[in-house]
Design a protein around this motif. Sequence first.
Motif, PDB file in Angstrom:
ATOM      1  N   VAL A   1      66.006  45.342   8.394  1.00 50.88           N
ATOM      2  CA  VAL A   1      67.465  45.452   7.866  1.00 50.88           C
ATOM      3  C   VAL A   1      67.536  45.130   6.416  1.00 50.88           C
ATOM      4  N   ARG A   2      66.723  44.113   6.054  1.00 58.18           N
ATOM      5  CA  ARG A   2      66.839  43.768   4.551  1.00 58.18           C
ATOM      6  C   ARG A   2      65.826  44.637   3.620  1.00 58.18           C
TER       7      ARG A   2
ATOM      8  N   ALA B   1      65.847  47.954   4.677  1.00 54.99           N
ATOM      9  CA  ALA B   1      66.690  49.153   4.305  1.00 54.99           C
ATOM     10  C   ALA B   1      67.775  48.759   3.282  1.00 54.99           C
ATOM     11  N   ARG B   2      68.267  47.706   3.252  1.00 56.67           N
ATOM     12  CA  ARG B   2      69.386  47.408   2.173  1.00 56.67           C
ATOM     13  C   ARG B   2      68.525  47.666   0.849  1.00 56.67           C
TER      14      ARG B   2
ATOM     15  N   THR C   1      64.746  53.640   8.942  1.00 60.65           N
ATOM     16  CA  THR C   1      65.270  52.339   8.543  1.00 60.65           C
ATOM     17  C   THR C   1      66.553  52.258   8.139  1.00 60.65           C
TER      18      THR C   1
ATOM     19  N   GLU D   1      69.063  52.420  10.552  1.00 61.46           N
ATOM     20  CA  GLU D   1      69.297  51.175  11.304  1.00 61.46           C
ATOM     21  C   GLU D   1      70.193  50.273  10.347  1.00 61.46           C
ATOM     22  N   TYR D   2      69.451  50.229   8.874  1.00 60.89           N
ATOM     23  CA  TYR D   2      70.572  49.315   8.119  1.00 60.89           C
ATOM     24  C   TYR D   2      71.918  49.723   8.030  1.00 60.89           C
TER      25      TYR D   2
ATOM     26  N   GLU E   1      73.574  48.572  11.000  1.00 61.18           N
ATOM     27  CA  GLU E   1      73.959  47.183  11.311  1.00 61.18           C
ATOM     28  C   GLU E   1      74.846  46.818  10.092  1.00 61.18           C
ATOM     29  N   GLU E   2      75.121  47.560   8.923  1.00 66.45           N
ATOM     30  CA  GLU E   2      76.070  47.409   8.079  1.00 66.45           C
ATOM     31  C   GLU E   2      77.466  47.491   8.622  1.00 66.45           C
TER      32      GLU E   2
END
Length: 397
Positions: free
Chosen positions: A81-82, A84-85, A209, A212-213, A216-217
């Motif tokens: 997640v990080r 992708a961010r 990715t 997915e990010y 998640e956001e």
Amino acid sequence: MCDLTDPRILETYTAMVEDQPTNWLILGYNDTRDVISLYSKGTEGLDEFRNHLSDEVLYGFVRVEDRFILITWVSDKVSGVRRARALVHSRSVASTLKLHNAQITASTLNDLSDNNIRNRLKLGDGNQLSSRRSSASLSQKRSFRRQSTQSSVPPTSPIVATDPVPAAAMVDQSIQDDEFVEANETFVTPPVSNSSDRFAEEQQQLDTTVNEYLEEEEKQRKLLLQQQEEEAERKRIEEQEKQAAAAAEKEAKRIAKEEATAKRLEEERLLKEKIEAERLIEEKKMLQLRLLEAEKNKDVVLSGYVSVQPCTSPFWRRRYFTIKGKSLAFYSDELNPNPVAVLDLNNVQRLSNVNIDAETFVPNAFVLETQQNGAYQLFADNRKERDTILTALQTVI
């Protein structure tokens, strides 16, 4: 979205593109989610830059000779997640640090080797490349100054070189100028190898990715919205409870005040009754003494008006009465010397208040019954006169 408002970022970036000693900088989150600030900077080039990297998401900007490379450093220990961010935020970083000739995403120090960086920047040996780099550097600086001053005034006349310039050099410089492209909003990770299949696979992984990010956001956004709604509901319930508690407290104070008032009034009433009872007892004692003195002297003990109803009549008659000796005499009025009836108090069988269940209910009434004359109901004009008459009769009887 990320926050790049740290003023040190632009100051250091400006120093780098204007050929000041600073030749690298590192940006990071500093334990925040989306606030990017300046971590460190230096003047010793790539070696010093690599020594300042750590196991987190960082953004680097390095000057190698006259060219600039933008580096997105994502350690292998960083979660998906990080990661992708970081790829999403790198677009904003690239828009801020615009004067870069190449971009790279790295996760190991091997990705940032001198050879790899120089290849990305297309740096090599020879006078021809050196000449190209000088031309590119001049073009970059001019572009940066135009962006920094935001000048909108076009030049009035073209600049004409005083010395002839070889056509080959002009073509070479034109080619080198075309090689520099400012960062735009579309971020594409350059392939590490020449294999198109590997690049496509990496691009697909990157897209996965990022998706997915973004998912998640969205989850985090919905969770935050839910938490805000729950917090608002909790505050609303707390406010209702406060209002209910305030209302209950106000009602309790009102009831306590009413009870205190009622208690005070009751105490005042009891005190008045006590005082009145003591006064009546005192008056009764004085009356009894006076009545005994009158009876001793064979005088009229008591006289006045009272309403009378004998047992032989259904009607009430107002009579003037006198109590003298052991006799109770009734007169039509106080001027008539002849009594209407005389009761012998020696033969009294009953002297009491009226039984309201069996006898006529009349305020301030009482019953006097003798053997010869039967029962008489009498009532006075008020309670005090009734008590005085009863006291006088009890004294004589």
